[in-house]
Design a protein around this motif. Structure first.
Motif, PDB file in Angstrom:
ATOM      1  N   ILE A  56       0.852  -1.199   0.000  1.00 29.55           N
ATOM      2  CA  ILE A  56       0.000   0.000   0.000  1.00 29.55           C
ATOM      3  C   ILE A  56       0.885   1.244   0.000  1.00 29.55           C
ATOM      4  CG2 ILE A  56      -1.745   1.333   1.279  1.00 29.55           C
ATOM      5  CD1 ILE A  56      -2.968  -1.229   0.264  1.00 29.55           C
ATOM      6  N   CYS A  58       1.327   5.270  -2.526  1.00 30.76           N
ATOM      7  CA  CYS A  58       1.134   5.810  -3.880  1.00 30.76           C
ATOM      8  C   CYS A  58       1.826   4.884  -4.872  1.00 30.76           C
ATOM      9  CB  CYS A  58       1.741   7.200  -3.986  1.00 30.76           C
ATOM     10  SG  CYS A  58       1.034   8.423  -2.888  1.00 30.76           S
ATOM     11  N   ASP A 102       6.491   1.263   2.826  1.00 35.04           N
ATOM     12  CA  ASP A 102       5.933  -0.090   2.685  1.00 35.04           C
ATOM     13  C   ASP A 102       7.029  -1.155   2.856  1.00 35.04           C
ATOM     14  OD1 ASP A 102       3.376  -1.531   1.598  1.00 35.04           O
ATOM     15  OD2 ASP A 102       5.012  -2.378   0.433  1.00 35.04           O
ATOM     16  N   ASN A 128      11.186   7.695  -2.095  1.00 33.24           N
ATOM     17  CA  ASN A 128      11.076   9.157  -2.093  1.00 33.24           C
ATOM     18  C   ASN A 128      11.332   9.714  -0.695  1.00 33.24           C
ATOM     19  OD1 ASN A 128       8.757   8.393  -0.781  1.00 33.24           O
ATOM     20  ND2 ASN A 128       7.382   8.878  -2.484  1.00 33.24           N
ATOM     21  N   THR A 134       0.148   8.944   2.900  1.00 33.02           N
ATOM     22  CA  THR A 134      -0.469   9.381   4.165  1.00 33.02           C
ATOM     23  C   THR A 134      -0.029  10.784   4.561  1.00 33.02           C
ATOM     24  OG1 THR A 134       1.226   8.030   5.229  1.00 33.02           O
ATOM     25  CG2 THR A 134      -1.002   7.106   5.116  1.00 33.02           C
TER      26      THR A 134
HETATM   27  C1  LIG Z   1      -1.328  -1.759   8.512  1.00 36.44           C
HETATM   28  C2  LIG Z   1      -1.318  -0.372   7.923  1.00 36.44           C
HETATM   29  N1  LIG Z   1      -0.662   0.616   8.586  1.00 36.44           N
HETATM   30  C3  LIG Z   1      -0.637   1.868   8.077  1.00 36.44           C
HETATM   31  C4  LIG Z   1      -1.274   2.137   6.894  1.00 36.44           C
HETATM   32  C5  LIG Z   1      -1.276   3.547   6.367  1.00 36.44           C
HETATM   33  N2  LIG Z   1      -0.375   3.722   5.244  1.00 36.44           N
HETATM   34  C6  LIG Z   1      -0.811   3.603   3.972  1.00 36.44           C
HETATM   35  S1  LIG Z   1       0.369   3.909   2.852  1.00 36.44           S
HETATM   36  C7  LIG Z   1       1.494   4.248   4.074  1.00 36.44           C
HETATM   37  C8  LIG Z   1       2.897   4.694   3.747  1.00 36.44           C
HETATM   38  C9  LIG Z   1       3.205   4.747   2.332  1.00 36.44           C
HETATM   39  O1  LIG Z   1       4.507   5.207   2.126  1.00 36.44           O
HETATM   40  P1  LIG Z   1       5.456   4.563   1.054  1.00 36.44           P
HETATM   41  O2  LIG Z   1       5.432   3.082   1.140  1.00 36.44           O
HETATM   42  O3  LIG Z   1       6.792   5.187   1.213  1.00 36.44           O
HETATM   43  O4  LIG Z   1       4.784   4.901  -0.319  1.00 36.44           O
HETATM   44  P2  LIG Z   1       4.511   6.267  -1.099  1.00 36.44           P
HETATM   45  O5  LIG Z   1       3.098   6.629  -0.770  1.00 36.44           O
HETATM   46  O6  LIG Z   1       5.488   7.291  -0.642  1.00 36.44           O
HETATM   47  O7  LIG Z   1       4.697   5.873  -2.506  1.00 36.44           O
HETATM   48  C10 LIG Z   1       0.935   4.099   5.341  1.00 36.44           C
HETATM   49  C11 LIG Z   1       1.667   4.318   6.611  1.00 36.44           C
HETATM   50  C12 LIG Z   1      -1.946   1.081   6.228  1.00 36.44           C
HETATM   51  N3  LIG Z   1      -2.561   1.278   5.063  1.00 36.44           N
HETATM   52  N4  LIG Z   1      -1.953  -0.153   6.777  1.00 36.44           N
END
Ligand SMILES: Cc1ncc(C[n+]2csc(CCOP(=O)(O)OP(=O)(O)O)c2C)c(N)n1
Ligand code: SF4
Length: 278
Positions: A56, A58, A102, A128, A134
């Motif tokens: 999960i 972007c 992630d 990034n 979030t």
């Molecule tokens: C178990 C759980 N904890 C927290 C979240 C909230 N959450 C969704 S995406 C994310 C972080 C995303 O960051 P990254 O992986 O760096 O991806 P980016 O959006 O920067 O591409 C979090 C903490 C979730 N969806 N599920």
């Protein structure tokens, strides 16, 4: 005399889904998607023979934007799902993808053990240095002094060093790429997918919304000044001493991938019970 029809070569366009990405304009992930599709085309793969697996974030939206099979799972569990899939279906090309949050925070333990297991798949992290989805929390690769509303004065925490950790844990192929160089990134992905075992490609992919200063990465990246090595000690020294902006294949080993036998006869619970009867 009849002429046999010659199939037209597959193009990157064949891997492009109809869904329009909803990333912010200027997000580095658009170029990563283009590079992934280009790499699949260079390798003359077919969408039905590829699975793109993510967690999960972007960046983890990427499976929906390809015509390949896709699995958009839960946060931090992409490698667990991708590893299981590859072990059960070794005929598929498996590409696992996601972000630094992630992969290195909630998924950090899976990262270590995926490197150690060395199953034949490619893991792409769009780094990034922030949690984009979030709204801008620091991630393990965020610089300790990055000042933001959510981390006033910075976290003061030492950054996670994914490449050297991957090397120590046993990844067989380690590279760094930059989203702003889509052709170079596609070539690195081609090599990563071709190399047997666990291939790790860290792609610097700017989050223009929460880290607009990352637009300047294009003037900071440079080709790594050394050729890839198969010597882990040399690779470690190289990776530990660079400033995070050397682009290219940094390590390419020859570890045999892990692949347990598949297609064995399933055991019935009564047979298992009989084995354990004293
Ligand atoms: C178990 C759980 N904890 C927290 C979240 C909230 N959450 C969704 S995406 C994310 C972080 C995303 O960051 P990254 O992986 O760096 O991806 P980016 O959006 O920067 O591409 C979090 C903490 C979730 N969806 N599920
Ligand atoms: S928030 Fe950042 S990572 Fe997410 S789509 Fe926008 S620019 Fe990309």
């Amino acid at each position: 005399m009849t002429t046999a029809a010659v199939a037209a070569p597959i193009t990157a366009q064949a891997f492009k889904a109809d869904y329009k990405p909803i990333w912010c304009p200027g997000c580095g992930d658009y170029s990563v998607l283009a590079s992934v599709n280009k790499a699949f085309a260079i390798l003359e793969l077919r969408p039905e023979n590829i699975a793109v697996v993510s967690g999960i974030g972007c960046s983890s939206r990427i499976p929906a934007y390809t015509t390949c099979y896709g699995f958009h799972g839960v946060h931090g569990r992409a490698l667990a799902a991708g590893t299981g899939l590859k072990v059960a279906r070794p005929d598929l090309t498996v590409l696992v993808a996601g972000g630094d949050g992630d992969g290195y925070s909630i998924g950090g333990n899976h990262f270590l053990h995926a490197c150690r297991r060395n199953v034949d798949l490619t893991y792409v992290v769009m780094d990034n240095h922030v949690y984009g989805m979030t709204k801008g929390q620091p991630s393990p690769t965020t610089e300790p002094d990055w000042d933001s509303k959510l981390s006033p004065g910075g976290t003061g925490l030492r950054t996670f060093h994914p490449l050297v950790i991957a090397l120590a844990a046993g990844a067989n192929f380690i590279a760094r790429a930059f989203s702003g160089d889509p052709n170079g990134t596609a070539q690195i992905l081609v090599e990563a997918i071709r190399t047997p075992g666990f291939s790790f490609v860290e792609i610097l992919s700017p989050c223009v919304t929460f880290r607009p200063e990352q637009r300047d990465w294009k003037s900071q990246v440079r080709p790594a000044p050394v050729a890839p090595t198969d010597d882990p000690a040399r690779a470690a020294r190289r990776i530990m001493t660079d400033d995070g902006f050397n682009i290219g294949v940094l390590y390419k080993g020859a570890r045999k991938p892990y692949q347990p036998p598949v297609g064995m006869d399933a055991k019935r619970p009564t047979d298992l019970e009989a084995e354990f009867t004293i």
